[in-house]
Design a protein around this motif. Structure first.
Motif, PDB file in Angstrom:
ATOM      1  N   MET A 246      93.285  25.178 133.082  1.00  0.00           N
ATOM      2  CA  MET A 246      92.440  25.890 134.037  1.00  0.00           C
ATOM      3  C   MET A 246      92.671  27.394 133.909  1.00  0.00           C
ATOM      4  O   MET A 246      93.758  27.844 133.541  1.00  0.00           O
ATOM      5  CB  MET A 246      92.763  25.319 135.422  1.00  0.00           C
ATOM      6  N   ARG A 247      91.601  28.140 134.183  1.00  0.00           N
ATOM      7  CA  ARG A 247      91.661  29.596 134.003  1.00  0.00           C
ATOM      8  C   ARG A 247      91.890  30.253 135.363  1.00  0.00           C
ATOM      9  O   ARG A 247      91.229  29.917 136.346  1.00  0.00           O
ATOM     10  CB  ARG A 247      90.333  30.085 133.408  1.00  0.00           C
ATOM     11  N   ILE A 248      92.883  31.160 135.405  1.00  0.00           N
ATOM     12  CA  ILE A 248      93.191  31.870 136.651  1.00  0.00           C
ATOM     13  C   ILE A 248      93.195  33.371 136.354  1.00  0.00           C
ATOM     14  O   ILE A 248      93.756  33.805 135.350  1.00  0.00           O
ATOM     15  CB  ILE A 248      94.586  31.450 137.202  1.00  0.00           C
ATOM     16  N   VAL A 249      92.545  34.137 137.225  1.00  0.00           N
ATOM     17  CA  VAL A 249      92.572  35.593 137.091  1.00  0.00           C
ATOM     18  C   VAL A 249      93.487  36.146 138.172  1.00  0.00           C
ATOM     19  O   VAL A 249      93.322  35.825 139.348  1.00  0.00           O
ATOM     20  CB  VAL A 249      91.155  36.190 137.217  1.00  0.00           C
ATOM     21  N   LEU A 250      94.474  36.919 137.744  1.00  0.00           N
ATOM     22  CA  LEU A 250      95.422  37.492 138.696  1.00  0.00           C
ATOM     23  C   LEU A 250      95.224  38.997 138.804  1.00  0.00           C
ATOM     24  O   LEU A 250      95.029  39.673 137.793  1.00  0.00           O
ATOM     25  CB  LEU A 250      96.861  37.216 138.243  1.00  0.00           C
ATOM     26  N   HIS A 251      95.247  39.490 140.037  1.00  0.00           N
ATOM     27  CA  HIS A 251      95.301  40.939 140.254  1.00  0.00           C
ATOM     28  C   HIS A 251      96.649  41.196 140.909  1.00  0.00           C
ATOM     29  O   HIS A 251      96.882  40.754 142.034  1.00  0.00           O
ATOM     30  CB  HIS A 251      94.178  41.408 141.174  1.00  0.00           C
ATOM     31  N   ILE A 252      97.544  41.837 140.198  1.00  0.00           N
ATOM     32  CA  ILE A 252      98.933  41.963 140.666  1.00  0.00           C
ATOM     33  C   ILE A 252      99.275  43.427 140.935  1.00  0.00           C
ATOM     34  O   ILE A 252      98.901  44.312 140.158  1.00  0.00           O
ATOM     35  CB  ILE A 252      99.927  41.371 139.642  1.00  0.00           C
ATOM     36  N   TRP A 253      99.976  43.645 142.052  1.00  0.00           N
ATOM     37  CA  TRP A 253     100.438  44.987 142.389  1.00  0.00           C
ATOM     38  C   TRP A 253     101.565  45.380 141.441  1.00  0.00           C
ATOM     39  O   TRP A 253     102.610  44.738 141.426  1.00  0.00           O
ATOM     40  CB  TRP A 253     100.926  45.015 143.837  1.00  0.00           C
TER      41      TRP A 253
ATOM     42  N   PRO B 135      94.389  31.972 130.584  1.00  0.00           N
ATOM     43  CA  PRO B 135      93.360  30.997 130.205  1.00  0.00           C
ATOM     44  C   PRO B 135      93.813  29.551 130.342  1.00  0.00           C
ATOM     45  O   PRO B 135      92.991  28.669 130.584  1.00  0.00           O
ATOM     46  CB  PRO B 135      93.051  31.350 128.748  1.00  0.00           C
ATOM     47  N   ASN B 136      95.113  29.284 130.184  1.00  0.00           N
ATOM     48  CA  ASN B 136      95.566  27.890 130.167  1.00  0.00           C
ATOM     49  C   ASN B 136      96.653  27.638 131.203  1.00  0.00           C
ATOM     50  O   ASN B 136      97.825  27.569 130.874  1.00  0.00           O
ATOM     51  CB  ASN B 136      96.114  27.523 128.782  1.00  0.00           C
ATOM     52  N   VAL B 137      96.265  27.503 132.463  1.00  0.00           N
ATOM     53  CA  VAL B 137      97.249  27.207 133.504  1.00  0.00           C
ATOM     54  C   VAL B 137      97.242  25.707 133.748  1.00  0.00           C
ATOM     55  O   VAL B 137      96.189  25.104 133.973  1.00  0.00           O
ATOM     56  CB  VAL B 137      96.914  27.973 134.803  1.00  0.00           C
ATOM     57  N   ASN B 138      98.427  25.118 133.689  1.00  0.00           N
ATOM     58  CA  ASN B 138      98.567  23.683 133.936  1.00  0.00           C
ATOM     59  C   ASN B 138      98.588  23.448 135.453  1.00  0.00           C
ATOM     60  O   ASN B 138      99.269  24.167 136.182  1.00  0.00           O
ATOM     61  CB  ASN B 138      99.887  23.222 133.299  1.00  0.00           C
ATOM     62  N   THR B 139      97.849  22.451 135.937  1.00  0.00           N
ATOM     63  CA  THR B 139      97.776  22.221 137.388  1.00  0.00           C
ATOM     64  C   THR B 139      99.113  21.763 137.962  1.00  0.00           C
ATOM     65  O   THR B 139      99.321  21.831 139.162  1.00  0.00           O
ATOM     66  CB  THR B 139      96.717  21.148 137.727  1.00  0.00           C
ATOM     67  N   HIS B 140     100.034  21.284 137.111  1.00  0.00           N
ATOM     68  CA  HIS B 140     101.335  20.839 137.621  1.00  0.00           C
ATOM     69  C   HIS B 140     102.321  21.984 137.799  1.00  0.00           C
ATOM     70  O   HIS B 140     103.393  21.804 138.352  1.00  0.00           O
ATOM     71  CB  HIS B 140     101.955  19.795 136.670  1.00  0.00           C
ATOM     72  N   MET B 141     101.964  23.159 137.287  1.00  0.00           N
ATOM     73  CA  MET B 141     102.878  24.299 137.410  1.00  0.00           C
ATOM     74  C   MET B 141     103.006  24.714 138.870  1.00  0.00           C
ATOM     75  O   MET B 141     102.058  24.618 139.641  1.00  0.00           O
ATOM     76  CB  MET B 141     102.302  25.517 136.670  1.00  0.00           C
ATOM     77  N   SER B 142     104.197  25.215 139.209  1.00  0.00           N
ATOM     78  CA  SER B 142     104.316  25.869 140.500  1.00  0.00           C
ATOM     79  C   SER B 142     103.785  27.291 140.334  1.00  0.00           C
ATOM     80  O   SER B 142     103.600  27.769 139.203  1.00  0.00           O
ATOM     81  CB  SER B 142     105.769  25.898 140.967  1.00  0.00           C
ATOM     82  N   PHE B 143     103.583  27.957 141.450  1.00  0.00           N
ATOM     83  CA  PHE B 143     103.038  29.310 141.385  1.00  0.00           C
ATOM     84  C   PHE B 143     103.966  30.228 140.585  1.00  0.00           C
ATOM     85  O   PHE B 143     103.525  31.044 139.775  1.00  0.00           O
ATOM     86  CB  PHE B 143     102.864  29.863 142.808  1.00  0.00           C
ATOM     87  N   LEU B 144     105.284  30.043 140.800  1.00  0.00           N
ATOM     88  CA  LEU B 144     106.240  30.905 140.102  1.00  0.00           C
ATOM     89  C   LEU B 144     106.288  30.580 138.610  1.00  0.00           C
ATOM     90  O   LEU B 144     106.500  31.470 137.781  1.00  0.00           O
ATOM     91  CB  LEU B 144     107.640  30.765 140.721  1.00  0.00           C
ATOM     92  N   GLU B 145     106.093  29.294 138.260  1.00  0.00           N
ATOM     93  CA  GLU B 145     106.057  28.943 136.833  1.00  0.00           C
ATOM     94  C   GLU B 145     104.865  29.596 136.148  1.00  0.00           C
ATOM     95  O   GLU B 145     104.950  30.028 135.001  1.00  0.00           O
ATOM     96  CB  GLU B 145     106.026  27.421 136.658  1.00  0.00           C
ATOM     97  N   MET B 146     103.768  29.703 136.892  1.00  0.00           N
ATOM     98  CA  MET B 146     102.610  30.401 136.333  1.00  0.00           C
ATOM     99  C   MET B 146     102.973  31.865 136.065  1.00  0.00           C
ATOM    100  O   MET B 146     102.622  32.414 135.015  1.00  0.00           O
ATOM    101  CB  MET B 146     101.435  30.312 137.299  1.00  0.00           C
ATOM    102  N   LEU B 147     103.721  32.484 137.008  1.00  0.00           N
ATOM    103  CA  LEU B 147     104.136  33.877 136.795  1.00  0.00           C
ATOM    104  C   LEU B 147     105.120  33.974 135.621  1.00  0.00           C
ATOM    105  O   LEU B 147     105.110  34.959 134.876  1.00  0.00           O
ATOM    106  CB  LEU B 147     104.766  34.450 138.069  1.00  0.00           C
TER     107      LEU B 147
ATOM    108  N   CYS C  49     107.235  29.190 145.950  1.00  0.00           N
ATOM    109  CA  CYS C  49     107.710  28.341 144.852  1.00  0.00           C
ATOM    110  C   CYS C  49     107.263  26.893 145.027  1.00  0.00           C
ATOM    111  O   CYS C  49     107.206  26.142 144.060  1.00  0.00           O
ATOM    112  CB  CYS C  49     109.228  28.423 144.748  1.00  0.00           C
ATOM    113  N   GLN C  50     106.979  26.494 146.257  1.00  0.00           N
ATOM    114  CA  GLN C  50     106.560  25.114 146.532  1.00  0.00           C
ATOM    115  C   GLN C  50     105.042  24.956 146.490  1.00  0.00           C
ATOM    116  O   GLN C  50     104.510  23.889 146.778  1.00  0.00           O
ATOM    117  CB  GLN C  50     107.085  24.680 147.896  1.00  0.00           C
ATOM    118  N   LEU C  51     104.369  26.035 146.174  1.00  0.00           N
ATOM    119  CA  LEU C  51     102.904  26.001 146.058  1.00  0.00           C
ATOM    120  C   LEU C  51     102.561  25.694 144.604  1.00  0.00           C
ATOM    121  O   LEU C  51     103.065  26.360 143.705  1.00  0.00           O
ATOM    122  CB  LEU C  51     102.348  27.376 146.468  1.00  0.00           C
ATOM    123  N   HIS C  52     101.775  24.656 144.385  1.00  0.00           N
ATOM    124  CA  HIS C  52     101.452  24.284 143.012  1.00  0.00           C
ATOM    125  C   HIS C  52     100.013  24.648 142.665  1.00  0.00           C
ATOM    126  O   HIS C  52      99.163  24.776 143.540  1.00  0.00           O
ATOM    127  CB  HIS C  52     101.727  22.802 142.779  1.00  0.00           C
ATOM    128  N   MET C  53      99.780  24.803 141.370  1.00  0.00           N
ATOM    129  CA  MET C  53      98.489  25.319 140.929  1.00  0.00           C
ATOM    130  C   MET C  53      97.356  24.321 141.150  1.00  0.00           C
ATOM    131  O   MET C  53      96.201  24.680 141.061  1.00  0.00           O
ATOM    132  CB  MET C  53      98.568  25.755 139.453  1.00  0.00           C
TER     133      MET C  53
END
Lengths: 254, 244
Positions: free
Chosen positions: A1-8, A25-37, A84-88
């Protein structure tokens, strides 16, 4: 899945910050939010860029280190969890997410999404403690505590001091944090000797840290990963009014 | 030998300076919020009493409201009338001053705004307290100029200290601009009370999982009833139901 981040992005406390756009472009839905970072940072390091600084430690929702604003909500859209407990899987393909650090005068930005929360430590040092005799362990159940009070105290003690309440509050008030600490200690017999002094001292310290004040709207309660209730703020108000008008102690508290 | 007052030598004797306590109380945001809660109770009490007085305009006896006004303005009640006016004025001043001080402190607590910020549970009423407050205050000034001092439209009197309230109200509300502003202000007052009537309990430390949700509902109902009662008068005048 594709995610667009706007980061401070902010290089240090003194530098001016700005929002920077990143595309994953390739975010796995099983990742946690921090794993995506983490994935984003690996990519940034590979390209020779400065990785995004963000706080994290246990990654199981109990340490209180992680957290940032996700689309204007502290810890993101899932209630009762830390970042950290929020998943994609809670996001949709193509979602645009705005990540910002906790914003409060009392929480200066250290770098990017990392803020300095020592103000909370100073609140605890001012009054968030009890005095106990050290030495051999006391007899179990020597001091009786009503079950309901033990439960309520434990609910308040669940506060991990992440700072989401301050971040979400339109007034950057630390009332929910202070209320949690005051309820946690003030509901137990061991917390009674310093009860009046504690509320006066923490209140005065919060003022010195330039936190705002409570306007009773409940944004903090809504985002608290530990579901601390607004009731603890009412309890703090009651304790303060009692200590100020009825308490016999001096006003030295601070 | 003269009797000398005994010095307090008990262990529990402590220096209690009431002035220190008052300063420390007001310095603290919690103290200011308590001031806002207590003055809020006084003001909403007046609003309800004022509304009940006003509703006498619906009496089948057209002179009922004028008799009530003559009673309030009776010179023998002057002391009570001015006492209440001064207390209300003090409450208004304290309510406004503490809210402005809190607002200033809260604004400074977050110097850099969020790029994006959501309001999760905040009601529209709670978010707009700082708009509904000043507009209602401006309305109160307009209302006093309109029906107490007669600075906006000339007022009729039946006799000395006997204002012709019925005439003054009906002639005022026949003007759509005047009625419109009254109704607008009453809707804002309703919003202000929708948040404030519950909030005052929280500010003085009254909160309980069993009662708070009921308290919130009760506050909303009272706020709406006050608005309906107050708005009904200009609407009834414009609809021709209340005439002179």
């Amino acid at each position: 899945m594709r995610i667009v981040l706007h980061i401070w992005r902010q290089a240090n406390a003194a530098a001016a910050g700005r929002m920077v756009r990143y595309e994953l472009p390739n975010v796995n839905t099983h990742m946690s939010f921090l794993e995506m970072l983490d994935i984003l940072n690996e990519d940034l390091i590979g390209r020779g860029e400065d990785p995004v600084a963000f706080d994290h430690d246990c990654r199981e929702g109990i340490c209180g280190m992680c957290g940032c604003m996700v689309n204007g909500v502290a810890h993101g859209p899932l209630p009762g969890t830390t970042l950290c407990q929020l998943h994609m899987r809670h996001f949709k393909d193509g979602d645009e997410l705005y990540l910002e650090p906790w914003r409060a005068r009392a929480f200066p930005v250290v770098k990017d999404l990392v803020v300095d929360r020592s103000a909370f430590d100073r609140l605890i040092a001012a009054g968030g403690f009890i005095s106990v005799a050290t030495g051999s362990a006391p007899d179990g159940n020597a001091i009786l505590v009503p079950k309901e009070n033990a439960d309520r105290s434990m609910d308040a003690a669940a506060c991990i001091g992440c700072g989401a309440c301050v971040a979400m509050c339109p007034n950057a008030s630390a009332s929910l944090f202070m209320g949690a600490k005051l309820a946690h200690l003030g509901l137990l017999p061991q917390g009674q000797p310093e009860r009046d002094r504690r509320v006066m001292a923490m209140e005065a310290q919060a003022n010195r840290e330039l936190f705002g004040s409570c306007t009773n709207i409940g944004e903090c309660e809504a985002v608290c990963p530990k579901d601390i209730k607004l009731e603890v703020i009412a309890r703090m108000n009651r304790d303060f009014l009692h200590a100020n008008w009825i308490g016999r102690g001096g006003l030295k508290g601070d | 030998m003269q009797y000398r007052r005994k010095q307090d030598i008990h262990m529990s004797a402590v220096a209690i300076n009431p002035l220190n306590r008052a300063v420390r109380f007001y310095e603290a945001p919690i103290g200011k919020k308590a001031v806002m809660a207590v003055t809020g109770v006084m003001l909403v009490g007046y609003v309800i009493g004022h509304l009940l007085g006003n509703l006498q305009i619906y009496s089948s006896d057209p002179q009922q409201i004028n008799r009530y006004a003559a009673f309030l303005h009776n010179p023998s009640n002057a002391l009570a009338l001015w006492g209440v006016r001064l207390i209300l004025l003090a409450a208004v001043v304290l309510h406004i001053v503490s809210s402005v001080q809190l607002w200033q402190q809260n604004r400074e607590a977050r110097p850099l705004r969020y790029y994006k910020k959501a309001d999760v549970p905040t009601s529209y009423a709670a978010r707009t307290m700082l708009w509904s407050g000043p507009i209602v205050a401006a309305f109160v000034i307009f209302h006093v100029l309109h029906l107490t001092t007669g600075s906006i439209l000339p007022l009729h009197d039946i006799g000395p200290n006997m204002p012709d309230v019925r005439y003054n109200v009906v002639s005022g509300f026949q003007n759509y601009w005047v009625s419109g502003f009254y109704i607008f202000a009453m809707i804002l007052l309703c919003m202000h009370l929708y948040h404030g009537l519950w909030s005052m309990f929280q500010s003085v430390g009254i909160s309980h999982p069993r009662y708070t949700s009921k308290l919130k509902k009760g506050a909303a109902i009272v706020a709406i009833l006050i608005a309906i009662g107050n708005c009904s008068i200009p609407i009834a005048v414009m609809a021709g139901l209340v005439t002179y």
